[in-house]
Structures are given as structure tokens and as C-alpha cells.
Scaffold this motif. Structure first.
Motif, PDB file in Angstrom:
ATOM      1  N   LYS A 140      40.478  60.552  31.932  1.00 29.05           N
ATOM      2  CA  LYS A 140      39.537  61.334  31.030  1.00 29.05           C
ATOM      3  C   LYS A 140      39.749  60.986  29.479  1.00 29.05           C
ATOM      4  O   LYS A 140      38.809  60.947  28.701  1.00 29.05           O
ATOM      5  CB  LYS A 140      40.211  62.829  31.114  1.00 29.05           C
ATOM      6  CG  LYS A 140      39.550  63.420  32.443  1.00 29.05           C
ATOM      7  CD  LYS A 140      39.918  64.978  32.708  1.00 29.05           C
ATOM      8  CE  LYS A 140      39.451  65.617  34.047  1.00 29.05           C
ATOM      9  NZ  LYS A 140      39.760  66.935  34.021  1.00 29.05           N
ATOM     10  N   LYS A 144      36.712  60.042  27.171  1.00 28.98           N
ATOM     11  CA  LYS A 144      36.263  60.524  25.867  1.00 28.98           C
ATOM     12  C   LYS A 144      36.268  59.263  24.809  1.00 28.98           C
ATOM     13  O   LYS A 144      35.301  59.232  24.042  1.00 28.98           O
ATOM     14  CB  LYS A 144      37.626  61.393  25.150  1.00 28.98           C
ATOM     15  CG  LYS A 144      37.540  62.649  26.008  1.00 28.98           C
ATOM     16  CD  LYS A 144      38.455  63.475  25.270  1.00 28.98           C
ATOM     17  CE  LYS A 144      39.917  63.111  25.534  1.00 28.98           C
ATOM     18  NZ  LYS A 144      40.847  64.054  24.824  1.00 28.98           N
ATOM     19  N   ASN A 155      31.381  69.232  21.656  1.00 30.66           N
ATOM     20  CA  ASN A 155      32.547  69.829  21.731  1.00 30.66           C
ATOM     21  C   ASN A 155      32.762  70.469  23.283  1.00 30.66           C
ATOM     22  O   ASN A 155      33.734  70.224  23.862  1.00 30.66           O
ATOM     23  CB  ASN A 155      32.825  70.787  20.838  1.00 30.66           C
ATOM     24  CG  ASN A 155      34.286  71.430  20.823  1.00 30.66           C
ATOM     25  OD1 ASN A 155      35.444  70.603  20.670  1.00 30.66           O
ATOM     26  ND2 ASN A 155      34.402  72.732  21.251  1.00 30.66           N
ATOM     27  N   LEU A 158      33.003  68.064  26.161  1.00 27.13           N
ATOM     28  CA  LEU A 158      34.301  67.417  25.942  1.00 27.13           C
ATOM     29  C   LEU A 158      35.268  68.153  26.788  1.00 27.13           C
ATOM     30  O   LEU A 158      35.907  67.987  27.594  1.00 27.13           O
ATOM     31  CB  LEU A 158      35.001  66.864  24.534  1.00 27.13           C
ATOM     32  CG  LEU A 158      34.343  65.688  24.142  1.00 27.13           C
ATOM     33  CD1 LEU A 158      34.765  65.655  22.588  1.00 27.13           C
ATOM     34  CD2 LEU A 158      34.584  64.416  24.832  1.00 27.13           C
TER      35      LEU A 158
END
Length: 387
Positions: A140, A144, A155, A158
Motif C-alpha cells: 500500500k 501511494k 483523499n 487513498l
């Protein structure tokens, strides 16, 4: 995290067993069922616009590089796309005749209708794929990092990646599904795109009172979203119950905050409707978005409406008139100072130290013209405005 470059996988390989869910707008499986195209931490498919999806196919036909694609190896011969799901989904959708491209004559052509040599060119194109293997946190974090470029994750996308699990899966099915019949109603009050998670972001913000991270963390492994749905629907039902007329300026307001602040107050929908219409027709109201909170709060805070103020010429004219009369009578040019009992009773204020004020308040029908203007010292104007 370990990585290995693979150059042996073709478009044809990827498209074997390709499954696309039109209802949810996501690619599901490919590579003969061994590849999960859109794991829950991935954003929804957003290339279905007749431009970006077509550009992917044009790139293949022109032998342009598609860029690196990353797979996350989850088990022996089991993978999920870490980066590249928009491109892979576009390819799979084209090969399975979900959209068309224009040929050299400007005619729309589906994959099954293009020349066999072009079909073969597409199917035999090899992809540059990195196989990655690591822990969930490593994967992860890498996800990102690689999404900083291109169309960046917003946002909420994510957060979906960080807190992927049954809760996010169910929440996306409800709030990120463009086929949900409630979307049209919700769109009257929420701005943004379903596919970019804007509706889900708003629902989570409302129920968590702004603490979305904490709420998603606590509920990550919950197998129901009942609280989320109930609270969201309560806000929407309250808004639509109080304001029976839907106005474009309602879209994107802080309805969650307004619900918490005013939901216990009684309102007559017919009276509210009449107030909205009256304010919409008032040429002095500059901020229509503020009308709704103005009404909810008892129609007292005129700052929400940004009521049109007096122009500079009017201010200077009234200032000159008041100052001349004040100097003649030996009193302050601020009418409220002049009737007071402190040291400012005879003070002549400069123009920059005074504000224009409605003699008869706008909220009581006073107009914004020279006949209803007076200049007050800033202290008295602010005190008057707070009453």
C-alpha cells in the motif's frame, strides 16, 4: 518488497477470462482468472469517457509504449493489479466490444469489426509488467508512491486503499455505484463524481463528524454499513423535508453540519419555501448559497447573504454631508457618538475609520441606496451589526 520484470504477457493473455461489471464500473478478472483487476484499494474505472479509453487503444495500434504495469503477487499464480488497472480495463473492454474507436475514415469500429491484422497487432502486444511481492503495508505504501504521477488519487481513494476490507467494499457498492437509483436525488445536495468517491467521502464525513480516518479504521472489518447508510439518509431526508424546492445552490453545502446544528428545530416547509423564493428574488442578496443557513438560523445572520453594500461614491457623499453638519453643530460626525456621553461625543472621524450602515436594516426592508445610508464609526457599526 521484491520485484521481477516480466515481458512475456500479451494483451491476449490478459484478456482471457476478462470480466467487467458494468453495474459497478470496474474490471474484475483477467489472465484466465488469475488476475484481480481492481482490488478494493483501487479507484473506480474512470477512463470510460470516449477519450482516455480510446487513447489506450490508439497507443497500442501506433506501437506507442503503454508504460509500466505493476502486479502484486498474492499467492502462487495469483495476482492483483497494483498500478495500471485503468489501462488494463480499457484494453479488456475494447477487446470484448464494450466501446468503439474511429478508423482512418472516421467510422466507429468495435474490436470485432476492425481488420484482422489490427486485431492481431493488439492481441500480440506485449506488456511491461513488474511483479511485486511484499507485506500489505509495503504494497500500500508503494501503491501511494506510484500514484503521485498521472491522475493522482484523491483523499478518499487513498483512504479506501489504506482501510480496504469488507466495510469499504460494501460502502463503495452503495455510494460509488453510478447505477444506484438514488444518485440523482443525492446529486441535488452533493457535488462531485460518484466514480471519484465524492459521495462516499461526504457520507463518511457526515457520520464521523469530520473524523473519517478514525471512523474507517474502527469499522474496517465490519460486514455491514447500516450506521453509515442510516445517518446519510437521515441528513438527506431532513434537507429535502425542510426545503421542498431544490435549488442549484444547495449542491455542495455543508449539510452534515447544518443537520447537526438545526435538526431539532421545527420548520414549516411552506413558510421556508416562501422565504427562499423571496430571498432569491431580492437583488441585494449576492450569496445565494448562504440563503439556506440564513433561514435555518432564524433569518438573523445577514453576513451569510453577503448583502450588497453601498458603493464608494455613496459613502463619500454621506460622509461629507454628515461631517459638514457635525462640524457646524460641534458634535461627532458619527450619529451614535454624537448622542453619547464619552470622549468621542464631539470627535470627527476620518472616512477610513467609518463604515456605511443601513438606517433601516436590510432585514427589515431597508434598501441599499443613498436615502437609507448613514456613516458610523467602526465601533458603533460593529456593535449595531451584532444586535
Amino acid at each position: 518488497m521484491k520485484t521481477a520484470l516480466r515481458t512475456d504477457i500479451t494483451v491476449e493473455d490478459i484478456c482471457k477470462g476478462f470480466v467487467y461489471n458494468e453495474l459497478e464500473g470496474k474490471g474484475l478478472f483477467g489472465l484466465s482468472g488469475t488476475l484481480t483487476i481492481q482490488p478494493e484499494y483501487q479507484r473506480n474505472y474512470i477512463y470510460a469517457d470516449g477519450k482516455r479509453d480510446v487513447a489506450v487503444i490508439d497507443s497500442i495500434l501506433k506501437a506507442y509504449p503503454l508504460g509500466l504495469i505493476y502486479f502484486n503477487k498474492t499467492a502462487d499464480n495469483k495476482f492483483e493489479i497494483l498500478d495500471g488497472q485503468q489501462r488494463i480495463t480499457s484494453i479488456g473492454r475494447f477487446v470484448t466490444n464494450k466501446f468503439a474507436i474511429k478508423d482512418e475514415n472516421g467510422m466507429q469500429q468495435y474490436f470485432s469489426g476492425i481488420a484482422s491484422d489490427k486485431q492481431n497487432l493488439i492481441l500480440q502486444t506485449k506488456l511491461l509488467i513488474y511483479e511485486c511481492e511484499g507485506t500489505e503495508s509495503e504494497i500500500k505504501e508503494w501503491f501511494k508512491t506510484i500514484n503521485i504521477a498521472g491522475i493522482p488519487l484523491n483523499n478518499q481513494e487513498l483512504l479506501n486503499a489504506i482501510y480496504s476490507g469488507p466495510f469499504v467494499t460494501l460502502a463503495k457498492e452503495e455510494f460509488s455505484n453510478s447505477q444506484n437509483a438514488n444518485i440523482q436525488k443525492w446529486s441535488a445536495y452533493i457535488s462531485g463524481s460518484v466514480n471519484r468517491q465524492d459521495f462516499l467521502e461526504r457520507a463518511l464525513d457526515w457520520v464521523s463528524k469530520g473524523n473519517t480516518n478514525d471512523y474507517m479504521s474502527r469499522n474496517r472489518f465490519n460486514d455491514n454499513i447500516n450506521e453509515l447508510k442510516t445517518y446519510f439518509n437521515s441528513v438527506i431526508d431532513w434537507v429535502s423535508g425542510v426545503f421542498t424546492d431544490v435549488e442549484s445552490e444547495m449542491r455542495g453545502l455543508e449539510w452534515g453540519r447544518l443537520y447537526e446544528t438545526y435538526r431539532k428545530q421545527p420548520y414549516n416547509p411552506q413558510t421556508v419555501s416562501e422565504q427562499v423564493k423571496k430571498l432569491y428574488a431580492d437583488s441585494y442578496v449576492k450569496n445565494r448559497k448562504g440563503i439556506f443557513e440564513f433561514i435555518l438560523g432564524g433569518s438573523t445572520d445577514t453576513k451569510l447573504l453577503d448583502v450588497r453594500i453601498f458603493d464608494e461614491a455613496t459613502k463619500k457623499s454621506i460622509y461629507a454631508k454628515q461631517t459638514t453638519e457635525a462640524e457646524k453643530n460641534g458634535v461627532s460626525n458619527c450619529p451614535l457618538c454624537a448622542i453619547g456621553h464619552d470622549a468621542n461625543k464631539a470627535k470627527i472621524w476620518s472616512l477610513k475609520d467609518m463604515d456605511a450602515d443601513h438606517v433601516t436594516a436590510w432585514s427589515k426592508g431597508g434598501e441599499t441606496d443613498i436615502r437609507n445610508c448613514q456613516m458610523l464609526c467602526k465601533t458603533h457599526n460593529r456593535a449595531k451589526g451584532n444586535k
